[in-house]
Design an enzyme around this catalytic site. Structure first.
Site, PDB file in Angstrom:
ATOM      1  N   ASP A  62      43.884 -24.268 -22.070  1.00  0.00           N
ATOM      2  CA  ASP A  62      43.222 -25.087 -21.054  1.00  0.00           C
ATOM      3  C   ASP A  62      44.264 -26.056 -20.504  1.00  0.00           C
ATOM      4  OD1 ASP A  62      41.064 -26.253 -19.550  1.00  0.00           O
ATOM      5  OD2 ASP A  62      41.152 -27.955 -20.915  1.00  0.00           O
ATOM      6  N   SER A  63      43.943 -26.689 -19.393  1.00  0.00           N
ATOM      7  CA  SER A  63      44.838 -27.705 -18.847  1.00  0.00           C
ATOM      8  C   SER A  63      44.923 -28.923 -19.766  1.00  0.00           C
ATOM      9  CB  SER A  63      44.343 -28.135 -17.464  1.00  0.00           C
ATOM     10  OG  SER A  63      42.993 -28.553 -17.547  1.00  0.00           O
TER      11      SER A  63
ATOM     12  N   TYR B  46      44.734 -29.749 -13.543  1.00  0.00           N
ATOM     13  CA  TYR B  46      45.048 -28.589 -12.704  1.00  0.00           C
ATOM     14  C   TYR B  46      44.155 -28.578 -11.450  1.00  0.00           C
ATOM     15  CZ  TYR B  46      47.618 -26.158 -16.499  1.00  0.00           C
ATOM     16  OH  TYR B  46      48.511 -25.785 -17.472  1.00  0.00           O
ATOM     17  N   GLY B  47      43.025 -29.269 -11.537  1.00  0.00           N
ATOM     18  CA  GLY B  47      41.988 -29.155 -10.506  1.00  0.00           C
ATOM     19  C   GLY B  47      42.358 -29.708  -9.152  1.00  0.00           C
TER      20      GLY B  47
ATOM     21  N   ASN C  95      38.623 -23.420 -16.066  1.00  0.00           N
ATOM     22  CA  ASN C  95      38.018 -22.775 -14.897  1.00  0.00           C
ATOM     23  C   ASN C  95      39.012 -22.684 -13.745  1.00  0.00           C
ATOM     24  OD1 ASN C  95      34.666 -22.639 -14.989  1.00  0.00           O
ATOM     25  ND2 ASN C  95      35.593 -23.979 -16.496  1.00  0.00           N
ATOM     26  N   THR C  96      39.796 -23.745 -13.558  1.00  0.00           N
ATOM     27  CA  THR C  96      40.746 -23.758 -12.436  1.00  0.00           C
ATOM     28  C   THR C  96      41.799 -22.661 -12.623  1.00  0.00           C
ATOM     29  OG1 THR C  96      40.396 -26.143 -12.241  1.00  0.00           O
ATOM     30  CG2 THR C  96      42.303 -25.216 -11.104  1.00  0.00           C
TER      31      THR C  96
ATOM     32  N   GLU D 279      35.900 -37.683 -20.538  1.00  0.00           N
ATOM     33  CA  GLU D 279      37.000 -38.051 -21.454  1.00  0.00           C
ATOM     34  C   GLU D 279      36.884 -39.501 -21.904  1.00  0.00           C
ATOM     35  OE1 GLU D 279      40.928 -36.766 -20.394  1.00  0.00           O
ATOM     36  OE2 GLU D 279      40.226 -34.735 -19.950  1.00  0.00           O
TER      37      GLU D 279
ATOM     38  N   CYS E  42      33.314 -26.078 -14.885  1.00  0.00           N
ATOM     39  CA  CYS E  42      34.487 -26.855 -15.298  1.00  0.00           C
ATOM     40  C   CYS E  42      34.305 -27.142 -16.774  1.00  0.00           C
ATOM     41  CB  CYS E  42      34.560 -28.152 -14.490  1.00  0.00           C
ATOM     42  SG  CYS E  42      35.822 -29.303 -15.074  1.00  0.00           S
ATOM     43  N   THR E  43      35.410 -27.108 -17.497  1.00  0.00           N
ATOM     44  CA  THR E  43      35.352 -27.256 -18.954  1.00  0.00           C
ATOM     45  C   THR E  43      34.619 -28.511 -19.424  1.00  0.00           C
ATOM     46  OG1 THR E  43      37.540 -28.256 -18.730  1.00  0.00           O
ATOM     47  CG2 THR E  43      37.442 -25.961 -19.485  1.00  0.00           C
ATOM     48  N   HIS E  44      34.737 -29.591 -18.626  1.00  0.00           N
ATOM     49  CA  HIS E  44      34.184 -30.874 -19.082  1.00  0.00           C
ATOM     50  C   HIS E  44      32.690 -31.026 -18.840  1.00  0.00           C
ATOM     51  CE1 HIS E  44      38.444 -31.745 -18.881  1.00  0.00           C
ATOM     52  NE2 HIS E  44      38.260 -32.928 -19.441  1.00  0.00           N
TER      53      HIS E  44
HETATM   54  N1  DGL Z   1      40.037 -27.675 -17.289  1.00  0.00           N
HETATM   55  C1  DGL Z   1      39.803 -27.900 -15.879  1.00  0.00           C
HETATM   56  C2  DGL Z   1      38.765 -26.895 -15.375  1.00  0.00           C
HETATM   57  O1  DGL Z   1      37.964 -26.367 -16.116  1.00  0.00           O
HETATM   58  C3  DGL Z   1      39.347 -29.327 -15.595  1.00  0.00           C
HETATM   59  C4  DGL Z   1      40.427 -30.371 -15.758  1.00  0.00           C
HETATM   60  C5  DGL Z   1      41.584 -30.189 -14.785  1.00  0.00           C
HETATM   61  O2  DGL Z   1      41.423 -30.462 -13.569  1.00  0.00           O
HETATM   62  O3  DGL Z   1      42.633 -29.749 -15.219  1.00  0.00           O
HETATM   63  O4  DGL Z   1      38.749 -26.594 -14.212  1.00  0.00           O
END
Ligand code: DGL
Length: 284
Positions: free
Chosen positions: A11-12, A43-44, A75-76, A153, A185-187
């Site tokens: 993940d990012s 990453y988003g 997800n990104t 977070e 999105c993961t969060h």
């Molecule tokens: N992990 C990213 C996602 O699921 C969210 C956080 C990011 O922007 O890196 O898209």
């Protein structure tokens, strides 16, 4: 392929722990190796070329450790970089977009699907394309909700601030406009309660991480890759125990703190690594 190798997850950053948790719950006999690219998160908000480069570096790092398959929890990265990742590594690669899209099409009562995600995921229209490929008549509404990441977070997922932000972002998303809403999105699963309250009871929430974990389980079974050790050791698994290894590219102590917030426990084995700029992988 050795079925007793761990499953790689990247993940990012820390958000992918929601996907790790979903995998861990469904696959208690498996071991996991997780990489959070905490030096380069988020990453988003980044471009396709940059996300591809980061995602390929992360994937190669995990492949070099020895994994039997790779789950792209971000997800990104799944939306932008799956083809590049598949070209770069020789293991099965599963992203979160298609499983999330399949679950949404299956579970929406009226073919109207909302997708909330990062700006980059929304701009890629990856969910829209995946949903249309399954059901061309499905309608898709996409909405970026970037502040949700920080709220999760910060540990503010169930606060009036989170509620106000959700009301702003989700004003157009409710049972009148939607049958299902993808948490893309993961969060976002961390904010599930607030999101559910704001969109209302009539909207089915789809957790892409959960949908992905279900598909990974099926894949392992069908390809005869499930871990062969079903001894007591593996049945007594706990989240973040010492059978799972966690790597980050920066700020391990912050990762541990937020992991505890998300999972109720911090990783037992957590290491900071440099994964780029060196021909040889170096750890420090
Ligand atoms: N992990 C990213 C996602 O699921 C969210 C956080 C990011 O922007 O890196 O898209």
């Amino acid at each position: 392929m050795d079925r007793n190798l761990p499953i790689g997850i990247f993940d990012s950053g820390v958000g992918g722990l929601t996907v790790y948790k979903a995998l861990h719950e469904r696959l208690p006999n498996e071991r996991f190796v997780y990489l959070g690219d905490t030096a380069r998160v988020p990453y988003g908000t980044k471009s396709l070329a940059t996300v591809e480069r980061y995602a390929v570096e992360n994937s190669k790092f995990l492949e070099a450790l020895g994994i039997k398959m790779l789950v792209v929890a971000c997800n990104t990265a799944s939306a932008l970089a799956l083809p590049a990742i598949r070209r770069a590594v020789n293991v099965e690669v599963v992203g979160v977009i298609e499983p999330g899209a399949r679950a949404a099409v299956r579970e929406t009562p009226n073919k109207r699907i909302g997708v909330i995600a990062t700006e980059a995921t929304v701009q890629s229209h990856a969910y829209r394309q995946a949903i249309s490929a399954i059901d061309r008549s499905a309608e898709v509404i996409e909405q970026a909700c970037p502040l949700f990441v920080s709220l999760a977070e910060e540990g503010w997922s169930d606060t009036p601030v989170a509620r106000d932000v959700a009301v702003q972002y989700l004003s157009n998303l409710n049972a009148e406009t939607l049958g299902a809403l993808v948490l893309g999105c993961t969060h976002y699963p961390i904010l599930r309660k607030v999101i559910a309250d704001v969109v209302g009871e009539g909207v089915v929430l789809i957790d892409s991480g959960q949908a992905t974990a279900a598909e990974v389980k099926t894949f392992l079974k069908q390809s005869d890759l499930a871990h062969s050790d079903t001894s007591a050791l593996y049945q007594e698994r706990h989240l973040c125990d010492d059978l799972d290894h966690f790597y980050v590219t920066d700020a391990a102590s912050r990762f541990a703190k937020v992991a505890e917030r998300f999972l109720g426990v911090a990783p037992t084995i957590l290491e900071a690594v440099e994964i780029w700029g060196n021909d040889e992988l170096r750890s420090h």
